[in-house]
Motif scaffolding. Structure first.
Motif, short mmCIF file in Angstrom:
data_model
loop_
_atom_site.label_atom_id
_atom_site.label_comp_id
_atom_site.label_asym_id
_atom_site.label_seq_id
_atom_site.Cartn_x
_atom_site.Cartn_y
_atom_site.Cartn_z
N UNK A 18 -0.64 -2.58 10.89
CA UNK A 18 -0.26 -2.84 9.49
C UNK A 18 -0.58 -1.61 8.63
N UNK A 19 0.17 -1.49 7.56
CA UNK A 19 -0.02 -0.33 6.68
C UNK A 19 -1.36 -0.42 5.96
N UNK A 20 -1.83 0.72 5.48
CA UNK A 20 -3.09 0.73 4.76
C UNK A 20 -3.01 1.73 3.63
N UNK A 21 -3.42 1.28 2.44
CA UNK A 21 -3.44 2.19 1.30
C UNK A 21 -4.77 2.92 1.30
N UNK A 22 -4.74 4.23 1.17
CA UNK A 22 -5.99 4.97 1.05
C UNK A 22 -6.50 4.82 -0.38
N UNK A 23 -7.82 4.78 -0.52
CA UNK A 23 -8.35 4.66 -1.88
C UNK A 23 -8.22 6.02 -2.58
N UNK A 46 -8.22 -5.27 8.86
CA UNK A 46 -8.15 -3.93 9.45
C UNK A 46 -8.76 -2.87 8.54
N UNK A 47 -8.71 -3.08 7.20
CA UNK A 47 -9.36 -2.15 6.27
C UNK A 47 -10.85 -2.11 6.57
N UNK A 99 -13.06 1.13 7.65
CA UNK A 99 -14.14 1.68 6.82
C UNK A 99 -15.47 1.65 7.54
N UNK A 101 -12.06 10.01 -6.23
CA UNK A 101 -12.40 10.24 -7.64
C UNK A 101 -12.50 11.73 -7.94
#
Lengths: 506, 228
Positions: free
Chosen positions: A498-503, B193-194, B198, A506
Motif C-alpha cells: 500500500x502507498x505511504x505518505x512521507x511526513x 504498515x506505517x 517507523x 520540518x
C-alpha cells in the motif's frame, strides 16, 4: 390438426361426407314438388357447412362438388340427367359451388383453430404438470423418471445425460431406460459441445435416439436429453419440437437447481465439520498445555527452592522442566500440522517488513542460538511483504532450529533475504553435514527425518509445517545441499504494498 | 520487592498452576491471594488494595475480557495475562481492554517473576522521568534531545512521538492498534504498515544491530514492547 388423427378416420371422413350428401338428397327428394329449388340449394349448402365444421376441409370440398352434382342430377330439370334445360342454372351451380367451397374453407378453419387451441392447452397443461413434478424432484434419478413418464405420453423414450464436469472430455452419466450406443453417444457429445439440437431423421423408427437436445442453463451446459420416438413418423417428431425444447429447458433449470442445492448442502456440511475440527483442536491444545504448564512451573519451583535442594535433585528437576518444554514443542508442532492439514488456519496477512520476523524469531530462540554464530544478511530497503507474521515466525523458528540442531556447535548459521523479480527470496543455511543425499527429496514429507535412527530429538514435522505455511502464502520452498552445508530456500510473492505518505520534514 | 509488601491476586482455575505461581510470588515476599474463579478474583480485588492481578484468560465462570473490563472500570491495578501462545486474537483483545502484559503458557518461574517485578516497578514508580537511558542511547524528554554515544540523533516528529509513547510504557506490551491511535490519532486503523516502517526506522537509528533489536522488541502478531 389432421396429423393427430388416426388414418382410418381420415379416410372414413370422406365416406361420411358422401353419405351426408346422399342423405340430404334422399331427404329432400320427396319435397321436390313442394319446395322452391332455391331452398333446396340452401339445404345442400347447410350440409356442406356441417361437413366442413365436423369433418374438415377435404371432405367439405368433396361434399361441395357432390352437392352440386346431386342437385343437378336429381333436382334441376330434366330430372335424372346432368343435362341442364335452363342456362340460368349454370349460375346457380357456380354460386352454389363457390359458396360451398368458401363455407367449407371457413368452417374447416374454425374447427382447425379450435382443435389447435385445445391441443395447445393440453400441451401447456402437460408442461405445467411436468414443471410441478420436476420442482419436487430431489435427485437426478427422479428427474429422469418424471421426464420419461411425460415423454411416454407423446410416444417417445427419453434418456437424460448429465455431463461429468470433473473430466475434460465430455462424458455423461446416463439416467433412463434406454442405453445409448456409441453412435448415439457421439451425437450427444456433439449436441453438448456445440450447444445446438442434433437430429438424425434417417434413423427414425429403429428404436434409437434421433433427437438430442442440449440442456443449457444460464451458466453452462449441463447435459443432453436424448429422445427415441416409438414410431417412424418423422413429421410427428418434428411437430413436437417446440414442446421438446420446452421440456429441455425445464430439465436444465431443474438440474441446475439440484446442482446448487447439492453444493449448498455440501458446503454446509464442510463448514460444520471444520468447526468441529477446530474446536477439537483448540480444546485438545488447551487440555494438553495446562498440565505441561504445571509441570514446567513446579519443576522450576524445585530448581529455585530455598534453601536449595542437593545438586542431584536440582539437576533432575531441571531435566524434568526441559523435557516438559520439549514435549510442549512437539505437541505444538503436531497440533499446528493438524490445524494446517485440516485447513482450519486462516491467514492473518498484513503488509510488514520481513526483518521484523527475523529479529523476533532469533529472540525466541535466544537459548538455542546463544553461543552460535548467527549471520543475518538482509538486503537494504526490502519492500514490505504481505504475510501472516505469526506463521512466518514459526517457519523461521523451525528452520533456524533445524539449522542449529543439525550442525556442530561452532558452525555458522546464515539467514539471507533479498528480492528477485516478483519474489522475496529467503535462505537459511548452516555449515554442517547437509541433508542426506538419498532423502533430500522427502524432507518436507510429514514425519520424514534426515536419518533413520535420529540422534536429535524432533517429530519430523518442522519442515512439513514450513512447507504448508509457505504454500498457503503462495510461495515455494526447497531443500538443497551447498558446498559445506545444508540450505533451505523459500520464496514469498511480493505484490504491491500500500502507498505511504512521507511526513513533511520540518 | 523492597519498598512494601506487594499484594498479588492470582486468578487461575487450575490448582497446580495457581500453586506454583503463588509459591514463586511468596518467595519474592509478595502476599499472594488465590482465587479459583473470576467472581472470587473480583471480590478480592474490591475487598483490599491490590498491587497486581495475574489472570488466566480461560476461566470457566467468566470471559477474561469481561473480567478486565469490569476491573478496569474502577481500578488501575496492573493486570498480567496468562494465555496460550497461539491465541493472538485473545491476547490483543485483552491488551486493548486494559491488560498490561501477557505470558504465554507454559512459562518458567524466572520469566513470571521478571514480568511481575517490571509491572510492580511501573505501578509504584511510573515512567514519568525526563531522562531515559538504554544501550548507547540517551533520551531527554524535557529538552527533546535524543543522542547516541553522545552524538545527537535527528528524529522526525512521528519517530519522536513513537519513541516517547514507548518510553512512557516501558516494559509493557503495546498493541498495534494502541500505538497507531497514540501516534497518528483516531481513525487511522489502516496505518498498520506505517507503524511497522517507523518502528524499523527507529531501530535503524537507535539499535546497535537493527536486525536483532534489544530494546524495541517485536511481539509477533500483537504489537511491540520497549525494554530498556
Amino acid at each position: 390438426m389432421d396429423t393427430a388423427l388416426p388414418s382410418s378416420w381420415r379416410r372414413a371422413r370422406y365416406v361420411v361426407a358422401a353419405v351426408l350428401c346422399l342423405l340430404t338428397m334422399l331427404g329432400t327428394l320427396p319435397l321436390r314438388e313442394l319446395l322452391d329449388l332455391a331452398n333446396i340449394v340452401m339445404i345442400f349448402l347447410l350440409t356442406v357447412f356441417v361437413a366442413a365444421v365436423w369433418l374438415g376441409r377435404g371432405p367439405a370440398v368433396m361434399a361441395a362438388f357432390l352437392a352440386v352434382a346431386l342437385f343437378d342430377f336429381f333436382f334441376v330439370p330434366p330430372h335424372l340427367s346432368f343435362a341442364v334445360a335452363d342456362g340460368q342454372y349454370l349460375v346457380t351451380f357456380a354460386v352454389m359451388l363457390a359458396v360451398g367451397l368458401i363455407t367449407s374453407h371457413l368452417g374447416a378453419l374454425l374447427s382447425e383453430r379450435t382443435t389447435e387451441a385445445q391441443s395447445r392447452e393440453h400441451e401447456t397443461r402437460a408442461l405445467y404438470q411436468l414443471a410441478r413434478d420436476l420442482g419436487g424432484a430431489l435427485t437426478v434419478g427422479q428427474v429422469a423418471d418424471i421426464t420419461q413418464h411425460f415423454l411416454a405420453t407423446v410416444d417417445m423414450e427419453g434418456t437424460v445425460l448429465v455431463a461429468d464436469t470433473q473430466r475434460e472430455i465430455a462424458s455423461f452419466h446416463e439416467y433412463g431406460g434406454h442405453h445409448l450406443n456409441d453412435l448415439e453417444q457421439g451425437f450427444a457429445r456433439s449436441a453438448y459441445e456445440r450447444r445446438t439440437i442434433v437430429e438424425t431423421d434417417t434413423l427414425a423408427g429403429m428404436g434409437v435416439a434421433i433427437v438430442f437436445l442440449p440442456l443449457v442453463a444460464p451458466a453452462h451446459v449441463l447435459g443432453v436429453l436424448a429422445l427415441a420416438p416409438r414410431t417412424d413418423d418423422v413429421d410427428h417428431v418434428r411437430s413436437l419440437r417446440p414442446l421438446l425444447e420446452a421440456v429441455a429447458s425445464l430439465l436444465a433449470i431443474t438440474l441446475e437447481r439440484l446442482h446448487y442445492a447439492e453444493a449448498a448442502q455440501s458446503s454446509e456440511l464442510q463448514v460444520s465439520a471444520e468447526r468441529l475440527r477446530t474446536s477439537i483442536l483448540s480444546s485438545l491444545s488447551h487440555d494438553l498445555r495446562t498440565p505441561l504448564t504445571s509441570l514446567v512451573g513446579l519443576a522450576d519451583t524445585l530448581v529455585q527452592r530455598q534453601p536449595p535442594l542437593d545438586e542431584g535433585a536440582i539437576e533432575t528437576a531441571g531435566i524434568i522442566r526441559d523435557q516438559a518444554h520439549a514435549m510442549h514443542h512437539l505437541m505444538s508442532n503436531l497440533l499446528e500440522m493438524a490445524r494446517l492439514q485440516a485447513g482450519a488456519v486462516t491467514l492473518n496477512k498484513e503488509w510488514q517488513p520481513f526483518d521484523e520476523v527475523v529479529g523476533s524469531s532469533a529472540r525466541l530462540l535466544t537459548g538455542l542460538l546463544a553461543h552460535r554464530k548467527l549471520e543475518i544478511g538482509l538486503s537494504r530497503n526490502l519492500p514490505l511483504v504481505h504475510f501472516d507474521a505469526v506463521l512466518l515466525e514459526r517457519v523461521l523458528c523451525n528452520l533456524l532450529e533445524n539449522a542449529a540442531k543439525y550442525s556442530p556447535p561452532e558452525a555458522r548459521i546464515q539467514v539471507i533475504a533479498g528480492t528477485r523479480e516478483e519474489w522475496l527470496e529467503v535462505s537459511i543455511g548452516n555449515d554442517g553435514p547437509g541433508f542426506p543425499a538419498a532423502r533430500i527429496d522427502h524432507v518436507f514429507d510429514p514425519f520424514a527425518r534426515g536419518e533413520r535412527e535420529p540422534a536429535v530429538a524432533g517429530t519430523g514435522l518442522g519442515l512439513a509445517i514450513c512447507k504448508a505455511i509457505i504454500e498457503a502464502h503462495g510461495g515455494t520452498i526447497v531443500a538443497e545441499n551447498r558446498p559445506g552445508g545444508a540450505c533451505v530456500r523459500f520464496t514469498l510473492p511480493l505484490g504491491t504494498p500500500p502507498a505511504m505518505e512521507e511526513e513533511a520534514t520540518p | 520487592m523492597s519498598e512494601t509488601t506487594a499484594r498479588v491476586i492470582v486468578v487461575e482455575d487450575e490448582p497446580q498452576i495457581r500453586r506454583f505461581v503463588c509459591d514463586a510470588l511468596r518467595r519474592e515476599t509478595c502476599v499472594a491471594i488465590e482465587a479459583a474463579t473470576a467472581r472470587q478474583g473480583l471480590d478480592e480485588a474490591a475487598g483490599g488494595k491490590a498491587d497486581l492481578v495475574i489472570l488466566d484468560l480461560g476461566l470457566p465462570d467468566m470471559n477474561g475480557i469481561d473480567f478486565i473490563r469490569d476491573l478496569r472500570s474502577w481500578s488501575p491495578v496492573p493486570i498480567l495475562i496468562l494465555s496460550a501462545r497461539s491465541a493472538e486474537r485473545d491476547k490483543i483483545a485483552a491488551l486493548d481492554t486494559g491488560a498490561d502484559d501477557y505470558l504465554a503458557k507454559p512459562f518458567g518461574v524466572g520469566e513470571l517473576l521478571a514480568r511481575v517485578r517490571a509491572l510492580l516497578r511501573r505501578h509504584w514508580h511510573g515512567d514519568a522521568k525526563p531522562v531515559h537511558q538504554f544501550g548507547e542511547v540517551e533520551v531527554d524528554l524535557s529538552r527533546r534531545i535524543v543522542s547516541r554515544c553522545g552524538a545527537e540523533i535527528h528524529l522526525t516528529q512521528i519517530e519522536y512521538r513513537l519513541l516517547a509513547v514507548m518510553l512512557a510504557n516501558s516494559g509493557k506490551v503495546l498493541t498495534h492498534r494502541h500505538l497507531i491511535h497514540e501516534v497518528w490519532g483516531p481513525g487511522h486503523a489502516d496505518r498498520g504498515h506505517y507503524l511497522r516502517i517507523y518502528v524499523g526506522r527507529l531501530r535503524q537509528k537507535l539499535e546497535t544491530d537493527p536486525t536483532q533489536p534489544q530494546h524495541i522488541l517485536t511481539e509477533t502478531g500483537v504489537g511491540y514492547r520497549f525494554q530498556s
